[in-house]
Design a protein around this motif. Sequence first.
Motif, PDB file in Angstrom:
ATOM      1  N   LEU A   8       0.818  -1.206   0.000  1.00  0.00           N
ATOM      2  CA  LEU A   8       0.000   0.000   0.000  1.00  0.00           C
ATOM      3  C   LEU A   8       0.853   1.258   0.000  1.00  0.00           C
ATOM      4  O   LEU A   8       1.964   1.256   0.538  1.00  0.00           O
ATOM      5  CB  LEU A   8      -0.904   0.004   1.235  1.00  0.00           C
ATOM      6  CG  LEU A   8      -1.886  -1.160   1.307  1.00  0.00           C
ATOM      7  CD1 LEU A   8      -2.488  -1.266   2.685  1.00  0.00           C
ATOM      8  CD2 LEU A   8      -2.966  -0.990   0.275  1.00  0.00           C
ATOM      9  N   PRO A   9       0.299   2.320  -0.556  1.00  0.00           N
ATOM     10  CA  PRO A   9       0.995   3.608  -0.460  1.00  0.00           C
ATOM     11  C   PRO A   9       1.149   4.003   1.014  1.00  0.00           C
ATOM     12  O   PRO A   9       0.384   3.559   1.877  1.00  0.00           O
ATOM     13  CB  PRO A   9       0.045   4.583  -1.165  1.00  0.00           C
ATOM     14  CG  PRO A   9      -0.859   3.730  -1.993  1.00  0.00           C
ATOM     15  CD  PRO A   9      -0.951   2.414  -1.288  1.00  0.00           C
ATOM     16  N   SER A  10       2.124   4.830   1.300  1.00  0.00           N
ATOM     17  CA  SER A  10       2.366   5.222   2.686  1.00  0.00           C
ATOM     18  C   SER A  10       1.362   6.258   3.189  1.00  0.00           C
ATOM     19  O   SER A  10       1.253   6.474   4.391  1.00  0.00           O
ATOM     20  CB  SER A  10       3.784   5.754   2.850  1.00  0.00           C
ATOM     21  OG  SER A  10       3.966   6.897   2.027  1.00  0.00           O
ATOM     22  N   THR A  11       0.619   6.870   2.283  1.00  0.00           N
ATOM     23  CA  THR A  11      -0.373   7.853   2.720  1.00  0.00           C
ATOM     24  C   THR A  11      -1.666   7.153   3.117  1.00  0.00           C
ATOM     25  O   THR A  11      -2.016   6.109   2.562  1.00  0.00           O
ATOM     26  CB  THR A  11      -0.691   8.865   1.596  1.00  0.00           C
ATOM     27  OG1 THR A  11      -1.249   8.156   0.486  1.00  0.00           O
ATOM     28  CG2 THR A  11       0.557   9.628   1.183  1.00  0.00           C
ATOM     29  N   THR A  12      -2.384   7.740   4.042  1.00  0.00           N
ATOM     30  CA  THR A  12      -3.649   7.142   4.471  1.00  0.00           C
ATOM     31  C   THR A  12      -4.672   7.169   3.340  1.00  0.00           C
ATOM     32  O   THR A  12      -5.370   6.188   3.114  1.00  0.00           O
ATOM     33  CB  THR A  12      -4.220   7.869   5.707  1.00  0.00           C
ATOM     34  OG1 THR A  12      -4.327   9.271   5.420  1.00  0.00           O
ATOM     35  CG2 THR A  12      -3.343   7.657   6.917  1.00  0.00           C
ATOM     36  N   TYR A  13      -4.737   8.283   2.612  1.00  0.00           N
ATOM     37  CA  TYR A  13      -5.720   8.364   1.523  1.00  0.00           C
ATOM     38  C   TYR A  13      -5.370   7.420   0.381  1.00  0.00           C
ATOM     39  O   TYR A  13      -6.240   6.827  -0.237  1.00  0.00           O
ATOM     40  CB  TYR A  13      -5.893   9.809   1.022  1.00  0.00           C
ATOM     41  CG  TYR A  13      -4.636  10.444   0.488  1.00  0.00           C
ATOM     42  CD1 TYR A  13      -4.257  10.284  -0.836  1.00  0.00           C
ATOM     43  CD2 TYR A  13      -3.821  11.202   1.321  1.00  0.00           C
ATOM     44  CE1 TYR A  13      -3.097  10.862  -1.333  1.00  0.00           C
ATOM     45  CE2 TYR A  13      -2.656  11.784   0.835  1.00  0.00           C
ATOM     46  CZ  TYR A  13      -2.298  11.609  -0.489  1.00  0.00           C
ATOM     47  OH  TYR A  13      -1.143  12.174  -0.965  1.00  0.00           O
ATOM     48  N   PHE A  59      -4.601  -6.405   4.018  1.00  0.00           N
ATOM     49  CA  PHE A  59      -4.061  -5.040   4.063  1.00  0.00           C
ATOM     50  C   PHE A  59      -3.566  -4.824   5.489  1.00  0.00           C
ATOM     51  O   PHE A  59      -4.296  -4.306   6.338  1.00  0.00           O
ATOM     52  CB  PHE A  59      -5.149  -4.024   3.725  1.00  0.00           C
ATOM     53  CG  PHE A  59      -5.884  -4.322   2.440  1.00  0.00           C
ATOM     54  CD1 PHE A  59      -5.401  -3.873   1.222  1.00  0.00           C
ATOM     55  CD2 PHE A  59      -7.054  -5.061   2.455  1.00  0.00           C
ATOM     56  CE1 PHE A  59      -6.078  -4.151   0.043  1.00  0.00           C
ATOM     57  CE2 PHE A  59      -7.741  -5.337   1.287  1.00  0.00           C
ATOM     58  CZ  PHE A  59      -7.252  -4.888   0.072  1.00  0.00           C
ATOM     59  N   ASP A  60      -2.352  -5.262   5.782  1.00  0.00           N
ATOM     60  CA  ASP A  60      -1.866  -5.168   7.161  1.00  0.00           C
ATOM     61  C   ASP A  60      -0.700  -4.199   7.327  1.00  0.00           C
ATOM     62  O   ASP A  60      -0.011  -4.211   8.337  1.00  0.00           O
ATOM     63  CB  ASP A  60      -1.515  -6.550   7.717  1.00  0.00           C
ATOM     64  CG  ASP A  60      -0.419  -7.267   6.956  1.00  0.00           C
ATOM     65  OD1 ASP A  60      -0.035  -6.797   5.861  1.00  0.00           O
ATOM     66  OD2 ASP A  60       0.046  -8.309   7.446  1.00  0.00           O
ATOM     67  N   THR A  61      -0.520  -3.332   6.330  1.00  0.00           N
ATOM     68  CA  THR A  61       0.513  -2.300   6.447  1.00  0.00           C
ATOM     69  C   THR A  61      -0.078  -0.903   6.297  1.00  0.00           C
ATOM     70  O   THR A  61       0.660   0.062   6.122  1.00  0.00           O
ATOM     71  CB  THR A  61       1.621  -2.505   5.394  1.00  0.00           C
ATOM     72  OG1 THR A  61       1.046  -2.409   4.090  1.00  0.00           O
ATOM     73  CG2 THR A  61       2.321  -3.843   5.561  1.00  0.00           C
ATOM     74  N   THR A  62      -1.398  -0.793   6.361  1.00  0.00           N
ATOM     75  CA  THR A  62      -2.019   0.519   6.172  1.00  0.00           C
ATOM     76  C   THR A  62      -1.661   1.464   7.312  1.00  0.00           C
ATOM     77  O   THR A  62      -1.374   1.039   8.423  1.00  0.00           O
ATOM     78  CB  THR A  62      -3.561   0.439   6.108  1.00  0.00           C
ATOM     79  OG1 THR A  62      -4.081   0.257   7.428  1.00  0.00           O
ATOM     80  CG2 THR A  62      -4.048  -0.651   5.197  1.00  0.00           C
ATOM     81  N   THR A  63      -1.709   2.732   7.006  1.00  0.00           N
ATOM     82  CA  THR A  63      -1.579   3.764   8.039  1.00  0.00           C
ATOM     83  C   THR A  63      -2.951   4.356   8.350  1.00  0.00           C
ATOM     84  O   THR A  63      -3.047   5.361   9.049  1.00  0.00           O
ATOM     85  CB  THR A  63      -0.609   4.869   7.568  1.00  0.00           C
ATOM     86  OG1 THR A  63      -1.048   5.353   6.295  1.00  0.00           O
ATOM     87  CG2 THR A  63       0.814   4.349   7.464  1.00  0.00           C
ATOM     88  N   ARG A  68      -7.978  11.191  13.990  1.00  0.00           N
ATOM     89  CA  ARG A  68      -8.294  12.589  13.711  1.00  0.00           C
ATOM     90  C   ARG A  68      -9.427  12.621  12.699  1.00  0.00           C
ATOM     91  O   ARG A  68      -9.631  11.682  11.924  1.00  0.00           O
ATOM     92  CB  ARG A  68      -7.052  13.304  13.152  1.00  0.00           C
ATOM     93  CG  ARG A  68      -5.948  13.462  14.183  1.00  0.00           C
ATOM     94  CD  ARG A  68      -4.679  14.044  13.605  1.00  0.00           C
ATOM     95  NE  ARG A  68      -4.035  13.271  12.545  1.00  0.00           N
ATOM     96  CZ  ARG A  68      -3.413  12.107  12.703  1.00  0.00           C
ATOM     97  NH1 ARG A  68      -3.367  11.548  13.890  1.00  0.00           N
ATOM     98  NH2 ARG A  68      -2.841  11.502  11.677  1.00  0.00           N
ATOM     99  N   SER A  69     -10.159  13.721  12.672  1.00  0.00           N
ATOM    100  CA  SER A  69     -11.334  13.839  11.802  1.00  0.00           C
ATOM    101  C   SER A  69     -11.049  13.573  10.323  1.00  0.00           C
ATOM    102  O   SER A  69     -11.823  12.857   9.686  1.00  0.00           O
ATOM    103  CB  SER A  69     -11.981  15.215  11.968  1.00  0.00           C
ATOM    104  OG  SER A  69     -12.490  15.340  13.277  1.00  0.00           O
ATOM    105  N   PRO A  70      -9.969  14.102   9.743  1.00  0.00           N
ATOM    106  CA  PRO A  70      -9.721  13.792   8.322  1.00  0.00           C
ATOM    107  C   PRO A  70      -9.509  12.293   8.089  1.00  0.00           C
ATOM    108  O   PRO A  70      -9.902  11.756   7.063  1.00  0.00           O
ATOM    109  CB  PRO A  70      -8.456  14.585   7.986  1.00  0.00           C
ATOM    110  CG  PRO A  70      -8.380  15.660   9.014  1.00  0.00           C
ATOM    111  CD  PRO A  70      -9.005  15.084  10.253  1.00  0.00           C
ATOM    112  N   ARG A  71      -8.897  11.622   9.042  1.00  0.00           N
ATOM    113  CA  ARG A  71      -8.672  10.177   8.911  1.00  0.00           C
ATOM    114  C   ARG A  71      -9.990   9.417   9.068  1.00  0.00           C
ATOM    115  O   ARG A  71     -10.226   8.419   8.399  1.00  0.00           O
ATOM    116  CB  ARG A  71      -7.656   9.671   9.943  1.00  0.00           C
ATOM    117  CG  ARG A  71      -6.307  10.376   9.960  1.00  0.00           C
ATOM    118  CD  ARG A  71      -5.447  10.189   8.718  1.00  0.00           C
ATOM    119  NE  ARG A  71      -5.863  10.889   7.534  1.00  0.00           N
ATOM    120  CZ  ARG A  71      -5.537  12.147   7.197  1.00  0.00           C
ATOM    121  NH1 ARG A  71      -4.794  12.877   7.997  1.00  0.00           N
ATOM    122  NH2 ARG A  71      -5.959  12.677   6.080  1.00  0.00           N
TER     123      ARG A  71
END
Length: 161
Positions: A8-13, A59-63, A68-71
Amino acid sequence: MYIERHCLPSTTYGAADVVKEKIKAAKGIKSIIFGARDAVANRYATSILLIADEGSYLFDTTTITMERSPRELEVLGIFDVIKSVGALDKAVYIPARTPSTEHFPAIEAAQILKNYQPKIIFPNWRDFASIFNEKFEMRSVDCYYSSRWEELSGNLTENNA
């Protein structure tokens, strides 16, 4: 059992987008298991195991987090997709802190997540949200986008009526 681990990408989105696309593409969803593990960038991060007819997707490497509200909005976006594919009743969570599993082979990591006794997310979404805080405390609805969560809960109730 076929398990595919997704990088996965390192960004949450970015990670959320990959998860959403896989949920949209999955055929015959049997279960979507969510867990929270200790993390580096955030205090807790999400592990997700999607179990479908054609196999399982890990998906066990997600951030991804709800700290926080945006997350939280990113997590709600995942649930919007789960709703769109008619699988809200298959979304469950692990009511305990899960270990980090990325160092295990995918099949072992999936088995670790499957060994927990999951709980359904809806209509008790606040219980699910509590896995993202240290003491699993149920916080006030004012801390969340509660109208969005309640809408998802209402959709599930209407579909089961």
